[in-house]
Structure formats: structure tokens, C-alpha cells
Design a protein around this motif. Structure first.
Motif, PDB file in Angstrom:
ATOM      1  N   ILE A  18       0.877  -1.179   0.000  1.00 12.60           N
ATOM      2  CA  ILE A  18       0.000   0.000   0.000  1.00 12.60           C
ATOM      3  C   ILE A  18       0.905   1.216   0.000  1.00 12.60           C
ATOM      4  O   ILE A  18       1.757   1.365   0.870  1.00 12.60           O
ATOM      5  CB  ILE A  18      -0.918   0.023   1.240  1.00 12.60           C
ATOM      6  N   GLU A  19       0.715   2.095  -1.002  1.00 16.30           N
ATOM      7  CA  GLU A  19       1.557   3.279  -1.110  1.00 16.30           C
ATOM      8  C   GLU A  19       0.713   4.536  -1.192  1.00 16.30           C
ATOM      9  O   GLU A  19      -0.363   4.533  -1.776  1.00 16.30           O
ATOM     10  CB  GLU A  19       2.410   3.225  -2.383  1.00 16.30           C
ATOM     11  N   LYS A  20       1.254   5.592  -0.626  1.00 18.23           N
ATOM     12  CA  LYS A  20       0.654   6.909  -0.791  1.00 18.23           C
ATOM     13  C   LYS A  20       1.156   7.435  -2.130  1.00 18.23           C
ATOM     14  O   LYS A  20       2.371   7.502  -2.355  1.00 18.23           O
ATOM     15  CB  LYS A  20       1.086   7.836   0.342  1.00 18.23           C
ATOM     16  N   PRO A  21       0.270   7.782  -3.046  1.00 20.25           N
ATOM     17  CA  PRO A  21       0.736   8.300  -4.337  1.00 20.25           C
ATOM     18  C   PRO A  21       1.534   9.590  -4.149  1.00 20.25           C
ATOM     19  O   PRO A  21       1.297  10.356  -3.222  1.00 20.25           O
ATOM     20  CB  PRO A  21      -0.557   8.592  -5.105  1.00 20.25           C
ATOM     21  N   VAL A  22       2.468   9.803  -5.039  1.00 22.51           N
ATOM     22  CA  VAL A  22       3.278  11.019  -5.005  1.00 22.51           C
ATOM     23  C   VAL A  22       2.463  12.144  -5.625  1.00 22.51           C
ATOM     24  O   VAL A  22       1.945  12.010  -6.731  1.00 22.51           O
ATOM     25  CB  VAL A  22       4.596  10.820  -5.788  1.00 22.51           C
ATOM     26  N   SER A  23       2.324  13.247  -4.893  1.00 19.53           N
ATOM     27  CA  SER A  23       1.570  14.383  -5.415  1.00 19.53           C
ATOM     28  C   SER A  23       2.416  15.133  -6.437  1.00 19.53           C
ATOM     29  O   SER A  23       3.643  15.022  -6.459  1.00 19.53           O
ATOM     30  CB  SER A  23       1.180  15.337  -4.281  1.00 19.53           C
ATOM     31  N   ARG A  24       1.771  15.896  -7.270  1.00 16.83           N
ATOM     32  CA  ARG A  24       2.490  16.706  -8.260  1.00 16.83           C
ATOM     33  C   ARG A  24       3.439  17.674  -7.563  1.00 16.83           C
ATOM     34  O   ARG A  24       4.549  17.923  -8.037  1.00 16.83           O
ATOM     35  CB  ARG A  24       1.497  17.486  -9.113  1.00 16.83           C
ATOM     36  N   GLU A  25       3.006  18.204  -6.413  1.00 16.08           N
ATOM     37  CA  GLU A  25       3.841  19.144  -5.670  1.00 16.08           C
ATOM     38  C   GLU A  25       5.090  18.452  -5.130  1.00 16.08           C
ATOM     39  O   GLU A  25       6.190  19.001  -5.196  1.00 16.08           O
ATOM     40  CB  GLU A  25       3.049  19.782  -4.521  1.00 16.08           C
ATOM     41  N   ASP A  26       4.919  17.232  -4.579  1.00 17.44           N
ATOM     42  CA  ASP A  26       6.068  16.486  -4.061  1.00 17.44           C
ATOM     43  C   ASP A  26       7.035  16.133  -5.190  1.00 17.44           C
ATOM     44  O   ASP A  26       8.253  16.217  -5.029  1.00 17.44           O
ATOM     45  CB  ASP A  26       5.621  15.206  -3.356  1.00 17.44           C
ATOM     46  N   LEU A  27       6.488  15.736  -6.327  1.00 19.40           N
ATOM     47  CA  LEU A  27       7.310  15.387  -7.472  1.00 19.40           C
ATOM     48  C   LEU A  27       8.082  16.613  -7.967  1.00 19.40           C
ATOM     49  O   LEU A  27       9.290  16.554  -8.217  1.00 19.40           O
ATOM     50  CB  LEU A  27       6.434  14.831  -8.587  1.00 19.40           C
ATOM     51  N   ARG A  82      13.086  19.927  -8.252  1.00 20.28           N
ATOM     52  CA  ARG A  82      13.777  21.171  -7.902  1.00 20.28           C
ATOM     53  C   ARG A  82      15.036  20.883  -7.073  1.00 20.28           C
ATOM     54  O   ARG A  82      16.103  21.440  -7.328  1.00 20.28           O
ATOM     55  CB  ARG A  82      12.848  22.102  -7.111  1.00 20.28           C
ATOM     56  N   ARG A  83      14.893  19.994  -6.086  1.00 15.63           N
ATOM     57  CA  ARG A  83      16.055  19.648  -5.248  1.00 15.63           C
ATOM     58  C   ARG A  83      17.155  19.004  -6.089  1.00 15.63           C
ATOM     59  O   ARG A  83      18.339  19.304  -5.925  1.00 15.63           O
ATOM     60  CB  ARG A  83      15.642  18.718  -4.115  1.00 15.63           C
ATOM     61  N   ARG A  84      16.757  18.104  -7.002  1.00 14.73           N
ATOM     62  CA  ARG A  84      17.745  17.442  -7.859  1.00 14.73           C
ATOM     63  C   ARG A  84      18.449  18.469  -8.740  1.00 14.73           C
ATOM     64  O   ARG A  84      19.666  18.417  -8.924  1.00 14.73           O
ATOM     65  CB  ARG A  84      17.050  16.377  -8.697  1.00 14.73           C
ATOM     66  N   ALA A  85      17.711  19.409  -9.302  1.00 13.09           N
ATOM     67  CA  ALA A  85      18.311  20.449 -10.151  1.00 13.09           C
ATOM     68  C   ALA A  85      19.295  21.298  -9.342  1.00 13.09           C
ATOM     69  O   ALA A  85      20.375  21.639  -9.836  1.00 13.09           O
ATOM     70  CB  ALA A  85      17.219  21.319 -10.764  1.00 13.09           C
ATOM     71  N   GLU A  86      18.932  21.610  -8.099  1.00 15.71           N
ATOM     72  CA  GLU A  86      19.832  22.388  -7.241  1.00 15.71           C
ATOM     73  C   GLU A  86      21.113  21.607  -6.944  1.00 15.71           C
ATOM     74  O   GLU A  86      22.204  22.178  -6.935  1.00 15.71           O
ATOM     75  CB  GLU A  86      19.127  22.772  -5.944  1.00 15.71           C
TER      76      GLU A  86
END
Length: 88
Positions: free
Chosen positions: A44-53, A58-62
Motif C-alpha cells: 500500500i503506497e501513498k501516491p506522489v503528489s504533483r507538488e512532491d514530485l 527542484r532539489r535534484r536540479a539544485e
């Protein structure tokens, strides 16, 4: 299993998620979850929201920019110390 709790499946196939899990993962009544089979287990997983994605991107780009900046600094330092390197 650490963090595992036993629950009883109701007549209609329903299972109540432990309060501790709901709080930890920010799940509330009416939220959607994804349920799938994986290696003989139910996941059972909580789907990733567009905001979280978007935040993850953004963090990866930084991180990539910080690495590029560091490499540019190191390259400049090497040029300053060693002089121009011949084109091979």
C-alpha cells in the motif's frame, strides 16, 4: 517484522491502517492510496503528489547546479595552478 502490526480484514475486505502509520505518512480519510502486488506481498503506497514530485525535481536540479559550480571552481583552480593544459 519491525513496524508491523496485525489487523483483521473485515467482511467487505476493509483494513484500518494504524493511526501511527496514517500520521507518519500524512494520510487522512478520503485520501487515495495505491495497492499492488509485489513479490507475493500486498503493498500500500501513498501516491506522489504533483507538488512532491516537482519539489524532488527542484532539489535534484539544485544538487546538479551545485556540483556543476563546484566542478567549474575546481577546473579554474587547476588552470590557475597548472596553467593551460595542452589539447591532446
Amino acid at each position: 517484522m519491525p513496524g508491523a502490526e496485525k489487523r483483521t480484514v473485515g467482511e467487505r475486505g476493509q483494513v484500518t491502517l494504524p493511526k501511527e502509520f496514517r500520521e507518519e505518512f500524512g494520510l487522512h480519510g478520503g485520501d487515495e492510496v495505491t495497492i499492488r502486488k509485489e513479490s507475493g506481498q500486498i503493498v500500500i503506497e501513498k501516491p506522489v503528489s504533483r507538488e512532491d514530485l516537482a519539489e524532488g525535481y527542484r532539489r535534484r536540479a539544485e544538487q546538479h547546479q551545485a556540483l556543476a559550480d563546484e566542478m567549474a571552481d575546481v577546473s579554474q583552480e587547476a588552470n590557475d595552478t597548472l596553467g593551460d593544459v595542452p589539447e591532446w
